[in-house]
Scaffold this active site. Sequence first.
Site, PDB file in Angstrom:
ATOM      1  N   THR A  62      96.287  33.535  10.326  1.00 51.41           N
ATOM      2  CA  THR A  62      96.041  32.783   9.088  1.00 51.41           C
ATOM      3  C   THR A  62      95.966  33.707   7.878  1.00 51.41           C
ATOM      4  O   THR A  62      95.662  34.901   8.027  1.00 51.41           O
ATOM      5  CB  THR A  62      94.718  31.982   9.210  1.00 51.41           C
ATOM      6  OG1 THR A  62      94.317  31.509   7.918  1.00 51.41           O
ATOM      7  CG2 THR A  62      93.576  32.838   9.757  1.00 51.41           C
ATOM      8  N   ASP A  63      96.196  33.141   6.696  1.00 52.31           N
ATOM      9  CA  ASP A  63      96.062  33.946   5.467  1.00 52.31           C
ATOM     10  C   ASP A  63      94.621  34.399   5.243  1.00 52.31           C
ATOM     11  O   ASP A  63      94.361  35.323   4.476  1.00 52.31           O
ATOM     12  CB  ASP A  63      96.591  33.174   4.241  1.00 52.31           C
ATOM     13  CG  ASP A  63      95.845  31.891   3.913  1.00 52.31           C
ATOM     14  OD1 ASP A  63      94.963  31.476   4.685  1.00 52.31           O
ATOM     15  OD2 ASP A  63      96.151  31.289   2.857  1.00 52.31           O
ATOM     16  N   GLU A  64      93.671  33.732   5.912  1.00 59.49           N
ATOM     17  CA  GLU A  64      92.258  34.061   5.677  1.00 59.49           C
ATOM     18  C   GLU A  64      91.876  35.445   6.208  1.00 59.49           C
ATOM     19  O   GLU A  64      90.818  35.961   5.864  1.00 59.49           O
ATOM     20  CB  GLU A  64      91.350  32.992   6.303  1.00 59.49           C
ATOM     21  CG  GLU A  64      91.595  31.630   5.699  1.00 59.49           C
ATOM     22  CD  GLU A  64      90.438  30.660   5.860  1.00 59.49           C
ATOM     23  OE1 GLU A  64      89.327  31.095   6.185  1.00 59.49           O
ATOM     24  OE2 GLU A  64      90.665  29.462   5.655  1.00 59.49           O
ATOM     25  N   LYS A  69      89.625  35.115  13.860  1.00 63.56           N
ATOM     26  CA  LYS A  69      91.089  35.075  13.818  1.00 63.56           C
ATOM     27  C   LYS A  69      91.667  36.482  13.633  1.00 63.56           C
ATOM     28  O   LYS A  69      92.728  36.805  14.167  1.00 63.56           O
ATOM     29  CB  LYS A  69      91.561  34.157  12.685  1.00 63.56           C
ATOM     30  CG  LYS A  69      91.276  32.683  12.897  1.00 63.56           C
ATOM     31  CD  LYS A  69      92.016  32.072  14.072  1.00 63.56           C
ATOM     32  CE  LYS A  69      93.513  32.023  13.869  1.00 63.56           C
ATOM     33  NZ  LYS A  69      94.190  31.379  15.038  1.00 63.56           N
ATOM     34  N   TYR A 125      84.830  32.437  11.099  1.00 61.99           N
ATOM     35  CA  TYR A 125      86.152  31.927  11.499  1.00 61.99           C
ATOM     36  C   TYR A 125      87.236  32.975  11.249  1.00 61.99           C
ATOM     37  O   TYR A 125      87.981  33.348  12.155  1.00 61.99           O
ATOM     38  CB  TYR A 125      86.487  30.633  10.729  1.00 61.99           C
ATOM     39  CG  TYR A 125      87.966  30.301  10.759  1.00 61.99           C
ATOM     40  CD1 TYR A 125      88.585  29.888  11.937  1.00 61.99           C
ATOM     41  CD2 TYR A 125      88.767  30.445   9.618  1.00 61.99           C
ATOM     42  CE1 TYR A 125      89.951  29.623  11.980  1.00 61.99           C
ATOM     43  CE2 TYR A 125      90.131  30.177   9.651  1.00 61.99           C
ATOM     44  CZ  TYR A 125      90.717  29.760  10.831  1.00 61.99           C
ATOM     45  OH  TYR A 125      92.071  29.503  10.873  1.00 61.99           O
TER      46      TYR A 125
END
Length: 333
Positions: free
Chosen positions: A124-126, A152, A148
């Site tokens: 993810t971009d996060e 990831k 989270y």
Amino acid sequence: MTTYLVTGGAGFIGSNHIRYLLNKYKDVKVINLDKLTYAGNPENLSDFADDSRYRFVKGDICDEPLVNQLMEEADVVVNFAAESHVDRSIGSPDDFIKTDIFGAFVLLEAARRTHIDRFIQISTDEVYGSIDKGSFVETDTLMPSSPYSASKTGADRIAFSYFVTYGVPVQITRCSNNFGPFHYPEKLIPLFVTNAIEDKPLPIYGDGLNVRDWIYVEDHCDGIDFVHRHGELGEVYNLGGDNEKTNMEITDYILKKLEKPETLKQYVKDRPGHDRRYSLNCERMHALGWKPKHDFEQAMDKTIQWYLENPEWWQKIKSGEYLEYYKEQYEKR
Ligand code: NAD
Ligand code: TDX
């Protein structure tokens, strides 16, 4: 014939991806391994229930014997299975560490032993954290800030290590915020659309000026498939929609489209550690020849229309009946 093991395929993006694969390719088999947590709904793929190319297996990616067994059949793994909601990771991070990190490890270990053709880790971009100006490239430092995104990041880097250390044919995609049909109504767009339809308040965190880049889910699926066909092994690919919007802009769009009053806006306490802005530089994908195909407003209108036309899907979830019902159905089998 290529056999895909898609994990988390009863969730939002996983179910859209399975639909994408089965519609696009005739000569594929898809095994969907999903634990059916609160976010998993086999109904998302009811249109393929009788398709002999599709098989659903209820199970956990942390279950080593089961994963080993399914991996024997797989040519390609696409790992979507994860706890995916930032707010839940703040309340109870345990399952995020278990599924997102340990689960990815179990899958990679099985893949190492069985010599599969491809392992695509959906990141993810996060993982980059927040950025005030400019956009992240794939080689930038990872600074995740929620349990989270940290989980990831763990999976993202373990996957990379399995490429470097053991030669597992890994590819990693880092996508921005998805929207579209079957999006669980705890996330911004489906929550606000369904609340607005029901004339319920839209809870805006903080000042509403946090920025996310939005991509239509079908474009994400297309990008994953493109990486599989044209990307290099051991590489990371940013998949962005090139649609950066503040949460307020998203809220205004939804209210206007549904002809609902501004008074539905409700300012609430901010999310702890709320990342201000995500932004991806997608030059690597553009150079390979890929770009998202959907126009933001048209895709938003299609999405809003889908929620208007499928109230039975989201009302069951919001009423809490659905989960118990489906768990019972699958326990009986
Ligand atoms: P989702 O929460 O809708 O779906 C997750 C699915 O995984 C559910 O069906 C759930 O039952 C299943 N699952 C959870 N734990 C499991 C386990 N231990 N074993 C097997 N299955 C399990 O999530 P989503 O929004 O569809 O996201 C899918 C993936 O894409 C995630 O890995 C997420 O990090 C990533 N991602 C999401 C977005 C987004 O905007 N939603 C953006 C970038 C990346
Ligand atoms: O009620 C809300 N009010 C609000 O203001 C909710 C649910 C969210 N928000 C804000 C928080 C974020 O700034 O809207 C923005 C989007 O929130 P989410 O929909 O929860 O998404 P986000 O936290 O950005 O994470 C999503 O994108 C990246 C997915 O949930 C992740 O799985 C993905 O990795």
